[in-house]
Structures are given as structure tokens and as C-alpha cells.
Design an enzyme around this catalytic site. Structure first.
Site, short mmCIF file in Angstrom:
data_model
loop_
_atom_site.label_atom_id
_atom_site.label_comp_id
_atom_site.label_asym_id
_atom_site.label_seq_id
_atom_site.Cartn_x
_atom_site.Cartn_y
_atom_site.Cartn_z
N ASP A 1 0.86 -1.17 0.00
CA ASP A 1 0.00 0.00 0.00
C ASP A 1 0.90 1.23 0.00
OD1 ASP A 1 -2.06 1.73 0.07
OD2 ASP A 1 -2.89 1.10 1.98
C1 BGC Z 1 -4.84 3.47 0.54
C2 BGC Z 1 -5.22 2.36 -0.40
C3 BGC Z 1 -5.22 2.85 -1.83
C4 BGC Z 1 -3.89 3.48 -2.14
C5 BGC Z 1 -3.77 3.97 -3.56
C6 BGC Z 1 -3.62 4.24 0.09
O1 BGC Z 1 -3.40 5.36 0.87
O2 BGC Z 1 -4.64 2.94 1.83
O3 BGC Z 1 -6.45 1.82 -0.05
O4 BGC Z 1 -5.51 1.79 -2.70
O5 BGC Z 1 -3.68 4.57 -1.27
O6 BGC Z 1 -4.53 5.08 -3.80
#
Ligand code: BGC
Length: 761
Positions: A285
Site C-alpha cells: 500500500d
Molecule cells: C490506501 C489504499 C489505496 C492506495 C492507492 C492508500 O493510501 O490505503 O487503499 O488503494 O492509497 O490510492
């Protein structure tokens, strides 16, 4: 003989399918091996790199910083890049200007729809309608893929039992069984039956793992739990998504058992690869690798090597892999096999998506006009929204409203468009949804007036509002005094037969980094409600929220409450449909709503403890309870009313004892006893009365949503087998244990009929 023929036919099909799969795999392996053999170390590391789209502007792809990196083979994919034009342009750099011409994959957070937004996931889960949920994902995939996207960071399957956590909005609630069914439906919806088609996209299950169990509901916070709880209560939805064939999985930000998930070998290798046989790739993530420096695991080089060794394949945003793995390889901290393995899995994903055959396959400009934001999609979004609403209270059948009633529509969310959409409306046009005010006026046409006054700001605290909107659109704040705002609302209320109060949370009050310690209605809104009550007019509270709220006072004082979450593009129309009775609400909660914050975590499938409260009592000394509030939730898991009513017969079991190789048939008759046709979700729960580890007081094991015309009855059957009674014991073995079980069937976890049976060896 006939039977034998069927078996032979079946075996033949299986053999043919397997043989085909083997040939496809062999072809893919040969292709990927060949490509890998040509790749330099830098090019391999490049494939593991997933930057955000950064500075790409239309027409500038080739000269952007990202463009330069792509040309040098330092990028495996991009995320959050929107428009076919840009996607085509950067893909062209990869295909025409990089040495090995490896196509990029393009990801995006397509979470509850693309341009046609559906209700937030928590809302959708309250439909308990797997076909409907699958279709929302199918439509989202079709729209996204018509706009260049081939990979979505969805479904989020984190079990959440703490409504302070803002991201509870993004998941399917508190239950592992319901969560698993939804996880499967979403993966099938996105990926279809063939990932190489141009209208299917790769799913990414997130956030692996236990991200929803953050301490105190504070986002990104520590998670710690027993293995037994993990396996029985938190891991099943991830596993279900993997078994449904999800192509990728995202490691979470949080630590588990002292080790951040992104460097957690137990999670990423022992469980995911060895136990579940996951064949796709793992992406972190966001800056999950870099954040392990703050977690205290070492510098960027160290944490990057830890992540690779634990089982991460792709590094989102942080570029720790790109900038440090070479050095770690030189120092012998990691092996080339580990890099090859990660690279192979990413190349395989691209192969499965068909990008090597046609890197521009998602870039067909003609599709958008007929496949995105279509009338059919909007119609379905309206249906999905209405099916996600949960009627929480309806005293004296105040709802549905008659179309000739004069309504005073008040509240800070009554005339808002953008708050309809929900937390992850990345690709949506915020001007498209209708406000509730417009939708209600359209519904009653010119028959009668809908009068409107805002009456209150979302919150009395402008600093709070500023924090909420840091990332998004600033609040539409009315700076006149509270008294003036309330007076305006009272004036319109005076002229009306009924008050509809549209209140609750804006879309950005839930979602990422939007935890709240106080989950009641903000004071400004409560003050308005209190003033409205004094008019003596009936009030319907239309509650917008992305989480369960603590609304005990409202439950005690407002005659009708309908929770509409954040329902997507067509929410306004759908709310009007339900308020005026064109659609009968049928949603059932997928999370428990607490009476107050102090009860959290509160969930239906808790353990009994050694000192449970006697049934019917709410306090006893030296029992597991509180001095100041009963143990009951405000609204239980599975709860939700309808404009009609349903009655349940007693349960009838096909046997009182079953052997481990036998099936138990559970039958109830459900009757629509009210005045409207309507849908009911019939829920099956069990309790394992004696086991080698403590078991929950209730556990969902099945459900069926049925539609009954008024006066109609239907028999509903569930089948239980020993396999369905299994759980992970203290050795983490998935077993059933003979003994007494209770079965419960009803329309809510706290309103069921029950019977017992014995399971013998
Ligand atoms: C979030 C994810 C997301 C990713 C990409 C992160 O901050 O926790 O759920 O898919 O960003 O945007």
C-alpha cells in the site's frame, strides 16, 4: 449406467479444462522465462516499481519525469492516471521507446464504481445481495476498462468492528461469512471469467491483513491479535478473495504481531503462498515500505530488503525497491531468485491481462460513449442505492410519505450533490448527482411543495470542518448565526405537514484518515433536531453516513430514521423512491450500531465469557456488563425494517442428530404479514455449544434474500454439513468437533427462532 456416463463426461471436461490451463500456463511460462532471460537487473527492478502518475499532463507524457523513467525501463505500472489519451501516451513510451517494450499496467482506486458511482461498500454490503454486488463490480470494471484502466485496488475486505475507524465505510462490515461472500462476488465482478477480455480488470484484495482492527479505531494504528481470532474472524474474506482468483493483493500499513504487514513473512509467505496457494502478485500500500523506517525496522535499504524477502513483489510509490535492492543484492542480503520471482509474478499478471498481445487493448476511444455513465448503468445504480438503505425506525408507519404531503426538507445534507457520492469517487463528476432536494421535487412534480432550509452547518466547529476537507472540496459553510439558520428551518417546518431532516456525515468524514472519537451527530445538527421536535410535527431523519453512528437520543426521540449512507450517483433519486414508497427498503445492517462509543468494539458474534449476563437482564453485579449502559447494541447486526412486516414459523430440522457425513436440512416458513410487497433477508446462525476453544454466541452460516408479495409465504431451506461447522482450533487446524449445536433463523441477529441438534462422528 447413466450416472457413470455423467461421471465420465464430468471427468473428461475436467481433464480437458486442466489440459487447456496447463497449455496456457506452459505458454505463459515459456514467454515469461524468455523475457526474464533478456532482462538486466535494473529492468527487473523497474518492473517492481509502481509510481503514481505524477506530473503527466495531456500531450506531455514523453517529456515528463515519469516518461523518462518509463523509457529507461524503471516503471512496471502507473496508478491514478485518468484518460485514455494519457494512458495511451505513456504506454507508447513503454512500447516504442523502452529497450524491451514491456507494457505498463494501469491501476486505480475503482472502489464503488467508476463514473457511475454505486453506494459505498459498507452500504452495498447491507443489500445482502451478492448478484447485485457482483454486478456493481462488473459495471465498474466495464467503465474503468473503457477508460484505459486494467487494475483496481479493490475489493477492500478488512473486517471492521470499530466505527471510529473511518475506513469501515470501505469494507463489508464485521462478519467473516458475509464478508467472504462479498469478497468473492466482487472479484468475480471485476475479473469476470476471463481476465484477458478488454472489459475485465484485475482485482487487488486489500489491505492484507487485519488493517480493520486498528487499536482505538485510529487509522494506520497497531493491530495485535491471537492467531485463533485471525484465522476464524479476520482472515476468511482475504482467503475467499484469493480462492475466487484475485490477481493481486495489497499488503497493509499496520503491524501485526509486532511486524508490519509489508515485511510480514508469516502473512505474505506462510499463509498467503504456502497455505492458500496464492498465484498472483503482492503490491504494497502506498509508501508501505518506506513507512517501516518509522515503524522502527531499519533504514530504507533494510526495510526494502525485508519486504522483498517477506513476499512483496511490487512497491507502490516509495521507490525503495528501485533505489536500494541492487545494493542489497551486492551485499548478499537478498538473492537474485527473490527479485526474479517478484518480477515473474508481475510479468505474468501483464500476460494474463493480455497486454503483451495488445498493450493498447483498454484504449479503445469508441467504448466510452456507449459504455460509461450509460442510462442502464445509472438505472442499476439507483436500484443498488435503494437496496442499500436501512430503515432503522418507523413509528406509526410514518414512512412512506404520501405524495400530496407538504414536506419541509431541512438539514446540511439536503441540498448537497457531492456528498451523495461517497469516499472513493475518484473518477466521478461531482456535479452529476441530484441533491435530495431536487430529487424529491422531481418525484412529486408540481403536485405539492417541498420547502427547503439548510438549518445548520455540518458541524459547529469550523476547524473540524477544515480538517475534514483538507484533501477535498471545502465545506459549503453558512456563516450566519445558528439562531438565524434554525429560525429559517422552523419557518419552513411551520408550513409543512412533515419534516424530513437530511443530516449526518459528509462523504469525507469517513474513509482514509478520517477516524472520529465521537461518532454522534455533530452538535449543530442535534441542536437543529431539538428545535424541530418542539414544532410537534412528525420528523423523518434521513441519515447520511459512512459508519455506524451513536444515535441513541435520535432513536428515542425521532419517529422515523432511514439510513442512506453515501449512495452514489443516483442516491438522490433512490432516496426519493424509498421515502415516497415507490421502493420498499430492505437493507440489513452488516455492522452493529452501538448505543455509545464506550461499548466499542461491540459485535454480534462475541464470546459468552465466564460471567455472561442472564437473558433479559441488563445489569448484575460481578457479571460482564457496564454500570451505565446495557450490553445491547442500539441496532444489531442483521437488523433492518421494511414498510411491511414478516413473521417466521418455528424452525424444523430434518434430523435431531447428524453424522459427520450427513446433511441437515433447516426449514422455516416466512410470511409477509404487512401491507406492502417486500424483500426479506432470512439469516441462519449457529452456536457451537461446547468446543476445545471458546466459540461465538452466534455465527452467521447462511442467508437468503427472498421477495414476498403481501400475504405471501415461502419456505426457506438451509443445508448444514459438518464441513460448514468447522473452525480453526488452537493448533490452527480447521476442524469440526462433535457435540451440541444451536441453530437460529430470523430477520436479524437479535431476533431469531432456535433449535438444537447433535453432531456425532
Ligand atoms: C490506501 C489504499 C489505496 C492506495 C492507492 C492508500 O493510501 O490505503 O487503499 O488503494 O492509497 O490510492
Amino acid at each position: 449406467m447413466k450416472f457413470l456416463k455423467h461421471i465420465i463426461a464430468f471427468i473428461t471436461i475436467v481433464v480437458v479444462v486442466n489440459a487447456e490451463a496447463q497449455t496456457t500456463n506452459a505458454k505463459m511460462n515459456a514467454f515469461v522465462n524468455n523475457l526474464l532471460s533478456k532482462m538486466t537487473l535494473d529492468e527487473k527492478l523497474g518492473q517492481l516499481n509502481l509510481p503514481g502518475a505524477g506530473d503527466i499532463t495531456t500531450g506531455q507524457a514523453s517529456n515528463s519525469d515519469i516518461g523518462l523513467k518509463i523509457r529507461e525501463g524503471k516503471v512496471g505500472g502507473l496508478f491514478n492516471i485518468k484518460s485514455i489519451e494519457k494512458i495511451k501516451a505513456v504506454q507508447k513510451v513503454a512500447i516504442e521507446e523502452s529497450r524491451l517494450k514491456i507494457p505498463l499496467i494501469f491501476g486505480m482506486d475503482v472502489i464503488h464504481g467508476y463514473q457511475t458511482e454505486f453506494p459505498i461498500p459498507l452500504a452495498l454490503s447491507c443489500s445482502w445481495d451478492m448478484k447485485l454486488i457482483e454486478k456493481t463490480a462488473r459495471i465498474a470494471a466495464t467503465e474503468a476498462s473503457a477508460d484505459g484502466i486494467c487494475w483496481t485496488f479493490s475489493p477492500m475486505v478488512d473486517i471492521a468492528r470499530d466505527p471510529r475507524w473511518g475506513r469501515i465505510a470501505e469494507g463489508s462490515g464485521e462478519d467473516a461469512y458475509l464478508g467472504s461472500q462479498i469478497a468473492k462476488a466482487m472479484v468475480h465482478g471485476y475479473q469476470g471469467d476471463d481476465l484477458s477480455k478488454n472489459n475485465t480488470i484485475m482485482a487487488c484484495v486489500k489491505h492484507y491483513a487485519m488493517y480493520g482492527a486498528a487499536e482505538a479505531g485510529r487509522d494506520y494504528n497497531t493491530t495485535d491479535m491471537s492467531r485463533s481470532r485471525m484465522y476464524n474472524e479476520y482472515l476468511p474474506p482475504y482467503k475467499a478473495a484469493v480462492e475466487a482468483g484475485a490477481g493481486s493483493i495489497m499488503s497493509s500499513f499496520n503491524e501485526v504481531d509486532g511486524i508490519p504487514a509489508t515485511a510480514n513473512k508469516f502473512l505474505l509467505t506462510d499463509v498467503l503462498r504456502d497455505q492458500w496457494k496464492f498465484k498472483g502478485f503482492v503490491v504494497t500500500d502506498y509508501t508501505g515500505i518506506n513507512e517501516m523506517v518509522n515503524h522502527g525496522l531499519g533504514d530504507l535499504q533494510k526495510v526494502s530488503s525485508l519486504a522483498l524477502k517477506a513476499g512483496v513483489d511490487m512497491d507502490m510509490v516509495g521507490e525503495g525497491f528501485l533505489t536500494t535492492l541492487k545494493e542489497s543484492l551486492k551485499e548478499g542480503k537478498i538473492t537474485i531468485e527473490q527479485i526474479n520471482n517478484a518480477c515473474r509474478l508481475i510479468l505474468e499478471a501483464k500476460y494474463k491481462l493480455g497486454l503483451f498481445d495488445d498493450p493498447y487493448k483498454y484504449c479503445d476511444e469508441h467504448r466510452a460513449a456507449t459504455e460509461i455513465f450509460t442510462e442502464a448503468n445509472l438505472k442499476f445504480a439507483r436500484e443498488a442505492a435503494a437496496k442499500s438503505f436501512v430503515l432503522l425506525k418507523n413509528k406509526d408507519q410514518l414512512l412512506p410519505l404520501k405524495k400530496n404531503t407538504t414536506v419541509a426538507l431541512v438539514g446540511p445534507l439536503a441540498n448537497s450533490k457531492e456528498n451523495m457520492l461517497g469516499t472513493w469517487a475518484v473518477a466521478a463528476d461531482f456535479t452529476k448527482p441530484l441533491s435530495l432536494f431536487s430529487a424529491m421535487k422531481n418525484k412529486v412534480a408540481n403536485n405539492v411543495s417541498v420547502l427547503y432550509a439548510k438549518g445548520a452547518n455540518i458541524s459547529e466547529d469550523s476547524a473540524f470542518e477544515a480538517r475534514v476537507s483538507v484533501f477535498g472540496k471545502p465545506f459549503d459553510r453558512d456563516n450566519r448565526s445558528t439562531d438565524i439558520l434554525i429560525k429559517e428551518a422552523l419557518d419552513v417546518a411551520e408550513k409543512a405537514d412533515v419534516i424530513v431532516a437530511a443530516m449526518g456525515e459528509t462523504a469525507e468524514m469517513t474513509g482514509e484518515s478520517s477516524s472520529r472519537s465521537d461518532i454522534s451527530l455533530p452538535q449543530s445538527q442535534k441542536d437543529l433536531l431539538k428545535a424541530l421536535i418542539k414544532t410537534g410535527k412528525p420528523i423523518v431523519l434521513v441519515l447520511f453516513t459512512g459508519r455506524p453512528l451513536a444515535i441513541k437520543w435520535e432513536q428515542e426521540n425521532i419517529p422515523a430514521i432511514i439510513n442512506v449512507w453515501h449512495g452514489g450517483t443516483e442516491a438522490g433519486n433512490a432516496i426519493a423512491d424509498v421515502l415516497y414508497g415507490d421502493v420498499n427498503p430492505s437493507g440489513k445492517l452488516s455492522t452493529t450500531w452501538p448505543q455509545n462509543v464506550g461499548q466499542i468494539p461491540i459485535y454480534y458474534n462475541h464470546k459468552n465469557t465466564g460471567r455472561p449476563l442472564e437473558e433479559g437482564k441488563w445489569f448484575e453485579k460481578f457479571r460482564s456488563n457496564y454500570l451505565d449502559v446495557s450490553n445491547d447494541p442500539l441496532y444489531a447486526f442483521g437488523y433492518g425494517l421494511s414498510y411491511t412486516s414478516f413473521s417466521y414459523s418455528d424452525i424444523s430440522l430434518s434430523k435431531s442428530t447428524i453424522k459427520s457425513n450427513e446433511k441437515l436440512d433447516i426449514k422455516v416458513t416466512v410470511t409477509n404479514t404487512g401491507n406492502y410487497d417486500g424483500a426479506e433477508t432470512v439469516q441462519l446462525y449457529i452456536r457451537d455449544m461446547v468446543a476445545s476453544i471458546t466459540r461465538p454466541v452466534k455465527e452467521l452460516k447462511g442467508f437468503e434474500k427472498i421477495f414476498l408479495k403481501k400475504g405471501e409465504s415461502k419456505e426457506v431451506h438451509f443445508t448444514l454439513t459438518a464441513a460448514g461447522l468447522k473452525f480453526y482450533n488452537n493448533d490452527l487446524k480447521f476442524v469440526f468437533e462433535p457435540g451440541t449445536f444451536k441453530v437460529f433463523v430470523g430477520g436479524s441477529s437479535d431476533n431469531t427462532k432456535e433449535k438444537s441438534f447433535e453432531l456425532i462422528k
